[in-house]
Design an enzyme around this catalytic site. Structure first.
Site, short mmCIF file in Angstrom:
data_model
loop_
_atom_site.label_atom_id
_atom_site.label_comp_id
_atom_site.label_asym_id
_atom_site.label_seq_id
_atom_site.Cartn_x
_atom_site.Cartn_y
_atom_site.Cartn_z
N CYS A 1 -2.46 9.16 2.35
CA CYS A 1 -2.11 8.70 1.01
C CYS A 1 -3.23 8.97 0.02
O CYS A 1 -2.99 8.98 -1.19
CB CYS A 1 -1.81 7.21 1.05
N GLU B 1 0.89 -1.18 0.00
CA GLU B 1 0.00 0.00 0.00
C GLU B 1 0.91 1.22 0.00
O GLU B 1 1.43 1.61 1.05
CB GLU B 1 -0.88 0.00 1.26
P1 NAP Z 1 8.05 5.45 4.88
O1 NAP Z 1 9.22 6.30 5.12
O2 NAP Z 1 8.05 4.53 3.72
O3 NAP Z 1 7.83 4.64 6.24
C1 NAP Z 1 6.82 3.69 6.38
C2 NAP Z 1 7.30 2.58 7.29
O4 NAP Z 1 8.44 1.96 6.70
C3 NAP Z 1 7.74 3.06 8.67
O5 NAP Z 1 7.41 2.09 9.62
C4 NAP Z 1 9.25 3.15 8.51
O6 NAP Z 1 9.93 2.98 9.72
C5 NAP Z 1 9.50 1.96 7.63
N1 NAP Z 1 10.77 2.01 6.90
C6 NAP Z 1 11.43 3.10 6.43
N2 NAP Z 1 12.56 2.70 5.81
C7 NAP Z 1 12.61 1.34 5.89
C8 NAP Z 1 13.53 0.34 5.45
N3 NAP Z 1 14.64 0.66 4.77
N4 NAP Z 1 13.26 -0.95 5.71
C9 NAP Z 1 12.15 -1.29 6.38
N5 NAP Z 1 11.24 -0.40 6.84
C10 NAP Z 1 11.47 0.90 6.58
O7 NAP Z 1 6.72 6.30 4.73
P2 NAP Z 1 6.19 7.45 5.67
O8 NAP Z 1 6.75 8.73 5.22
O9 NAP Z 1 6.35 7.10 7.09
O10 NAP Z 1 4.64 7.36 5.37
C11 NAP Z 1 4.03 8.11 4.41
C12 NAP Z 1 3.91 7.32 3.10
O11 NAP Z 1 3.02 6.24 3.30
C13 NAP Z 1 3.28 8.17 2.01
O12 NAP Z 1 3.92 7.90 0.80
C14 NAP Z 1 1.85 7.66 1.99
O13 NAP Z 1 1.19 7.88 0.77
C15 NAP Z 1 2.04 6.21 2.28
N6 NAP Z 1 0.78 5.62 2.76
C16 NAP Z 1 0.13 4.75 1.93
C17 NAP Z 1 -1.08 4.21 2.33
C18 NAP Z 1 -1.83 3.25 1.46
O14 NAP Z 1 -2.72 2.59 1.95
N7 NAP Z 1 -1.51 3.14 0.18
C19 NAP Z 1 -1.60 4.54 3.59
C20 NAP Z 1 -0.91 5.42 4.41
C21 NAP Z 1 0.30 5.96 3.98
P3 NAP Z 1 10.52 4.25 10.52
O15 NAP Z 1 9.40 5.16 10.73
O16 NAP Z 1 10.98 3.63 11.77
O17 NAP Z 1 11.60 4.80 9.67
#
Ligand code: NAP
Length: 486
Positions: free
Chosen positions: A290, A256
Site C-alpha cells: 500500500c 488502513e
Molecule cells: P481487499 O480485496 O479489500 O481484501 C482485503 C481483505 O478483505 C481480505 O481478507 C478479503 O478477504 C477481505 N474482504 C474482501 N471483500 C470483503 C467483504 N465484502 N467483506 C469482508 N471482507 C472482505 O484487498 P486486497 O486486494 O486483498 O489487498 C490489497 C489492498 O490492501 C490494497 O488496496 C492495499 O493498498 C491495501 N493495503 C493497505 C494497507 C494499509 O496499511 N493502509 C496495508 C496493506 C494493504 P478475501 O481475501 O477472502 O476475499
C-alpha cells in the site's frame, strides 16, 4: 512444504483454543503463486464459525482484561520470542502461500514480530489523567480501558505483519481478538495461532477464522453486537462497505486502506540516493504494498540523468520464485493481478505513455510473474496514475515547478504514503508540511517500523498502527467525576 517444526502448518480454524473444522466441514484450496501448485486445503469457515469465535472472545474478555498489564506484557513478549525462534519456518510458510522472496519473507516475520515486542512494552504504559476540577468539591479523573472484543480483516500482501500489528496492540490493551486472514494466505495467520497457544495466550483471547466467503465472515463480524471494534486493512472499496456495515451497531473502526504514493525528485536531490530510495519503495513485494510508489515526478534539470540511472538499476533486478536465492521480485499474487497491471500499461501507452524499458522474463513455473517495467511520458489523467498499480511498474512524469509537483502529488483521493528527495532544508519543511499524506519519506524510501505511527488520511483511512499512538485505537477513554468532597 518442509519445515523444522511441522506443527506450524495448520489447516483448521482456531476457536476458543481448539483446532476445528468448519461447521459445514467444507475446505478450500491454497496454491503457491510461483508454480500454481496446490499447497493444502484449509477449513472453509463462514458465518456460524465467526459467531462461535466471537462468543469465545467475549467469554475470554473478563479474565484477560483483569490481568495486570505486566502479566499481559510477559505473555506477549513470549509470543514475540517464539515468532523470532521460528522465523525461518514462518518465512517458508509465508513465501510459499504469498510468493515473496524468502529473504523478504524473513524480513516480514521480523517486522511483524517487532510490533508484538513493541506492544508488549507499551502494555505497561497505559496511563490516565487527573484534571483540574471546576470546583473544590470535585475531582476529575480519566482512565483508559480496553475496547472489548476486536475483529480484524487483513490482506494477502503482508499475511503476517498486517495481522501482528493489529493483534499485538489489541491484546496489550486487554482486548480479545478474532482474526480473518485473506483467503489467499491463511496459513501464516494459523501459524501465529500455534505460537499464541504456546506463548500462553489463554483460550478465546486470540481466534482465527479463515474462509473463502469473506462477505459472510465480514457480515457476521459487523452485525454482531458483541463485537466492539473492527480493524480492517485492505482496499478502499471494501473498507467503505465495511464502514457502512459497522454503522448499524456503531462500532469503533480502524481503516488502513489503499494508497497512491507520489515520489518527487527535485533538481537538488542526491540522485543516487533517490534512485536507491525509489527501488526500495517501488519493488518491495513485487510492487504489491500500500506504500509502494505509484507516481514518480522528476524535475526537468535532472530528468535524463535520473531515468538513465533508474533504468540501469532496474536492469539488475532478478525475477523468480521465492525459493531461488538472490531473487528480488517474486510472482504477483494471481493471474488476475497480472492482467490488471497489463491493462493499466496498455491503456497508458494508448494514451501517449512511452515504454522506456521492460525486462525479458524466462519461462517460469507459472504465468503470474510480471517483468520490471519503466513507463515515461505518463500523464495525470491516465488510469495508471489514479489506480494502485500493485506491480513492478514505474510510471514517470516530468515537472518544472515545486508548487505544481506538490499540487499534482496531492491531486488524489488517497493519502497514505508520499516520498520526496531534496537537499534543501527549507524545501524539506515546506514540502513535508504541504503533502496531504499520513506518512512522508524525506530522502528515504523505507518508512515503516514499529516505533512510528503508520496510517493514512483522506480515503486511505484513519487510525494509526505502531508507535506510542497505536494503543489508543484499542482503548476507551473513561471520565470519572468524584463529587461531594467539600
Ligand atoms: P481487499 O480485496 O479489500 O481484501 C482485503 C481483505 O478483505 C481480505 O481478507 C478479503 O478477504 C477481505 N474482504 C474482501 N471483500 C470483503 C467483504 N465484502 N467483506 C469482508 N471482507 C472482505 O484487498 P486486497 O486486494 O486483498 O489487498 C490489497 C489492498 O490492501 C490494497 O488496496 C492495499 O493498498 C491495501 N493495503 C493497505 C494497507 C494499509 O496499511 N493502509 C496495508 C496493506 C494493504 P478475501 O481475501 O477472502 O476475499
Amino acid at each position: 512444504m518442509q519445515l523444522k517444526n511441522m506443527s506450524l502448518l495448520q489447516t483448521q480454524l482456531y476457536i476458543n483454543g481448539q483446532w476445528q473444522d468448519a461447521a459445514t466441514s467444507r475446505q478450500f484450496a491454497i496454491n503457491n503463486p510461483a508454480d500454481n501448485r496446490h499447497i493444502t486445503d484449509v477449513a472453509d469457515g463462514a458465518g456460524d464459525d465467526t459467531l462461535a469465535a466471537i462468543a469465545s472472545a467475549k467469554s475470554a474478555l473478563p479474565a484477560w482484561k483483569s490481568k495486570t498489564a505486566n502479566e499481559r506484557a510477559i505473555i506477549l513478549r513470549r509470543w514475540y520470542e517464539l515468532m523470532m525462534d521460528n522465523q525461518d519456518d514462518l518465512a517458508t510458510i509465508l513465501s510459499t502461500e504469498q510468493g515473496k522472496p524468502l529473504a523478504e519473507a524473513k524480513g516480514e516475520i521480523a517486522y511483524g514480530a517487532s510490533y508484538v515486542q513493541w506492544f508488549a512494552e507499551e502494555a505497561r504504559r497505559i496511563e490516565g489523567d487527573i484534571i483540574a476540577p471546576p470546583s473544590n468539591d470535585k475531582r476529575l479523573m480519566v482512565i483508559k480501558q480496553p475496547v472489548g472484543v476486536v475483529t480484524s480483516i487483513t490482506p494477502w500482501n503482508f499475511p503476517n505483519a498486517m495481522l501482528a500489528r493489529k493483534a499485538a496492540p489489541a491484546l496489550a490493551a486487554g482486548c480479545t481478538f478474532v482474526a480473518k486472514p485473506a483467503s489467499e494466505t491463511p496459513l501464516s495467520a494459523l501459524a501465529l495461532a500455534v505460537l499464541a497457544e504456546e506463548a500462553g495466550i489463554p483460550a478465546g483471547v486470540f481466534n482465527v477464522v479463515c474462509g473463502s466467503d469473506s462477505a459472510a465472515i465480514g457480515q457476521a463480524m459487523t452485525d454482531s453486537p458483541s463485537v466492539n471494534k473492527l480493524s480492517f486493512t485492505g482496499s478502499t472499496a471494501v473498507g467503505k462497505n465495511l464502514l457502512a456495515q459497522c454503522a448499524t451497531t456503531v462500532k469503533k473502526t480502524s481503516m488502513e486502506l489503499g494508497g497512491n504514493a507520489p515520489f518527487i525528485v527535485f533538481d537538488d536531490a542526491d540522485i543516487e540516493a533517490a534512485i536507491a530510495g525509489l527501488m526500495n519503495s517501488k519493488f518491495r513485494n513485487a510492487g504489491q504494498t500500500c506504500v509502494c510508489t505509484n507516481r514518480v515526478y522528476v524535475q526537468s534539470g535532472i530528468y535524463d540523468q535520473f531515468i538513465e540511472g533508474l533504468t540501469s538499476a532496474m536492469k539488475a533486478l532478478k525475477v523468480g520464485p521465492a525459493t531461488e536465492s538472490s531473487v528480488d521480485i517474486g510472482p504477483l499474487i494471481h493471474r488476475k493481478a497480472v492482467d490488471k497491471v497489463q491493462e493499466l500499461i496498455d491503456s497508458a501507452i494508448a494514451n501517449g505513455a512511452v515504454l522506456s524499458y521492460q525486462a525479458k522474463l524466462e519461462e517460469m513455473g507459472s504465468n503470474n510473474f510480471y517483468p520490471p517495467t519503466l513507463l515515461t511520458n505518463v500523464g495525470p489523467e491516465m488510469a495508471i496514475c489514479q489506480d494502485e498499480i500493485f506491480g513492478p511498474v514505474v510510471a514517470v512524469q516530468r515537472f518544472n515547478d515545486e508548487e505544481d509537483a506538490v499540487a499534482a502529488a496531492n491531486n488524489t483521493e488517497a493519502g497514505l504514503a508520499a516520498y520526496f528527495y531534496t537537499q534543501d532544508i527549507a524545501r524539506t519543511w515546506r514540502v513535508g508540511e504541504a503533502l496531504e499524506y499520513g506518512i512522508v519519506g524525506i530522502n528515504e524510501g523505507l518508512i515503516s517500523n514499529a516505533m512510528a505511527p503508520f496510517g493514512g488520511v483522506k480515503q486511505s483511512g484513519f487510525g494509526r498502527e505502531g508507535s506510542k499512538y497505536g494503543l489508543d485505537d484499542y482503548l476507551e477513554i473513561k471520565y470519572l467525576c468524584l463529587g461531594g468532597l467539600a
